[in-house]
Design a protein around this motif. Structure first.
Motif, PDB file in Angstrom:
ATOM      1  N   ARG A  44       0.850  -1.191   0.000  1.00 10.77           N
ATOM      2  CA  ARG A  44       0.000   0.000   0.000  1.00 10.77           C
ATOM      3  C   ARG A  44       0.886   1.242   0.000  1.00 10.77           C
ATOM      4  NH1 ARG A  44      -5.281   1.045   3.740  1.00 10.77           N
ATOM      5  NH2 ARG A  44      -5.968   2.892   2.636  1.00 10.77           N
ATOM      6  N   PHE A  45       0.645   2.129  -0.965  1.00  8.11           N
ATOM      7  CA  PHE A  45       1.456   3.330  -1.105  1.00  8.11           C
ATOM      8  C   PHE A  45       0.846   4.494  -0.330  1.00  8.11           C
ATOM      9  CE2 PHE A  45       2.639   0.705  -4.686  1.00  8.11           C
ATOM     10  CZ  PHE A  45       4.025   0.778  -4.621  1.00  8.11           C
ATOM     11  N   ASP A  46       1.721   5.379   0.123  1.00  4.70           N
ATOM     12  CA  ASP A  46       1.310   6.552   0.881  1.00  4.70           C
ATOM     13  C   ASP A  46       0.628   7.578  -0.015  1.00  4.70           C
ATOM     14  OD1 ASP A  46       2.308   5.830   3.421  1.00  4.70           O
ATOM     15  OD2 ASP A  46       4.325   6.437   2.828  1.00  4.70           O
ATOM     16  N   GLY A  47      -0.230   8.356   0.595  1.00  2.44           N
ATOM     17  CA  GLY A  47      -0.879   9.452  -0.103  1.00  2.44           C
ATOM     18  C   GLY A  47      -2.256   9.711   0.470  1.00  2.44           C
ATOM     19  N   ASP A  48      -2.843  10.801   0.012  1.00  5.24           N
ATOM     20  CA  ASP A  48      -4.187  11.178   0.437  1.00  5.24           C
ATOM     21  C   ASP A  48      -5.196  10.361  -0.363  1.00  5.24           C
ATOM     22  OD1 ASP A  48      -6.734  12.426   0.609  1.00  5.24           O
ATOM     23  OD2 ASP A  48      -5.792  14.323   1.153  1.00  5.24           O
ATOM     24  N   ASN A 108      -3.099   3.567  -4.710  1.00  2.00           N
ATOM     25  CA  ASN A 108      -2.557   2.541  -5.602  1.00  2.00           C
ATOM     26  C   ASN A 108      -3.274   2.586  -6.953  1.00  2.00           C
ATOM     27  OD1 ASN A 108      -1.514   1.848  -3.054  1.00  2.00           O
ATOM     28  ND2 ASN A 108      -1.397  -0.299  -3.583  1.00  2.00           N
ATOM     29  N   ALA A 109      -4.598   2.731  -6.925  1.00  2.00           N
ATOM     30  CA  ALA A 109      -5.362   2.783  -8.174  1.00  2.00           C
ATOM     31  C   ALA A 109      -4.950   3.989  -9.016  1.00  2.00           C
ATOM     32  CB  ALA A 109      -6.861   2.828  -7.877  1.00  2.00           C
ATOM     33  N   LEU A 110      -4.682   5.118  -8.381  1.00  2.00           N
ATOM     34  CA  LEU A 110      -4.241   6.306  -9.122  1.00  2.00           C
ATOM     35  C   LEU A 110      -2.880   6.061  -9.770  1.00  2.00           C
ATOM     36  CD1 LEU A 110      -4.672   9.215 -10.040  1.00  2.00           C
ATOM     37  CD2 LEU A 110      -3.654   9.957  -7.864  1.00  2.00           C
ATOM     38  N   MET A 111      -1.993   5.398  -9.064  1.00  2.00           N
ATOM     39  CA  MET A 111      -0.693   5.077  -9.651  1.00  2.00           C
ATOM     40  C   MET A 111      -0.867   4.189 -10.882  1.00  2.00           C
ATOM     41  SD  MET A 111       1.542   4.434  -6.206  1.00  2.00           S
ATOM     42  CE  MET A 111       3.068   4.089  -7.074  1.00  2.00           C
ATOM     43  N   LEU A 112      -1.761   3.215 -10.777  1.00  2.00           N
ATOM     44  CA  LEU A 112      -2.045   2.350 -11.925  1.00  2.00           C
ATOM     45  C   LEU A 112      -2.698   3.129 -13.064  1.00  2.00           C
ATOM     46  CD1 LEU A 112      -3.348  -0.758  -9.991  1.00  2.00           C
ATOM     47  CD2 LEU A 112      -1.298  -0.669 -11.429  1.00  2.00           C
ATOM     48  N   TRP A 113      -3.606   4.045 -12.728  1.00  2.00           N
ATOM     49  CA  TRP A 113      -4.267   4.865 -13.741  1.00  2.00           C
ATOM     50  C   TRP A 113      -3.235   5.676 -14.515  1.00  2.00           C
ATOM     51  CZ3 TRP A 113      -7.562   5.423 -17.201  1.00  2.00           C
ATOM     52  CH2 TRP A 113      -7.924   6.663 -17.718  1.00  2.00           C
TER      53      TRP A 113
END
Length: 110
Positions: A18-22, A49-54
């Motif tokens: 799980r990656f850090d972030g808001d 994580n989903a945003l990183m994949l997006w």
């Protein structure tokens, strides 16, 4: 990596990173179709994580429906992996198949 969710009693931290972030800010940056799909998933797909994949799929396909469909397929794949892991652990712990899988029912979507 973020601290584990104290309410989460699954083994997710052993499967995923799980990656850090808001989380809310990340969720708001996703296309509506992806936000809808995340809301329907059996598990919390972690919006950061989903945003990183997006962003990855946008680099490959551009901001297109093809990129959205590719990400949704990947999220569905992750959901299947997680459900399979949960069912395996359930069977090992209780000695019987996970009831949802034993009944051969599909995932209930909203």
């Amino acid at each position: 990596m973020t601290k584990p969710d104290l309410n989460d009693r699954t083994f997710r931290d052993q499967i995923w990173q799980r990656f850090d972030g808001d989380a809310w800010e990340a969720f708001d940056q996703l296309p509506p179709s992806i936000r809808q799909r995340l809301a329907e998933h059996v598990y919390d797909a972690w919006s950061v994580n989903a945003l990183m994949l997006w962003k990855h799929y946008k680099r490959i396909y551009g901001r297109t429906q093809r990129a959205e469909r590719a990400l949704m397929r990947y999220l569905d794949y992750c959901e299947r992996l997680e459900r399979q892991d949960f069912a395996t652990r359930y069977a090992a712990q209780y000695g019987i198949p996970y009831p949802h899988d034993a009944a051969k029912v599909s995932v209930l979507r909203a």
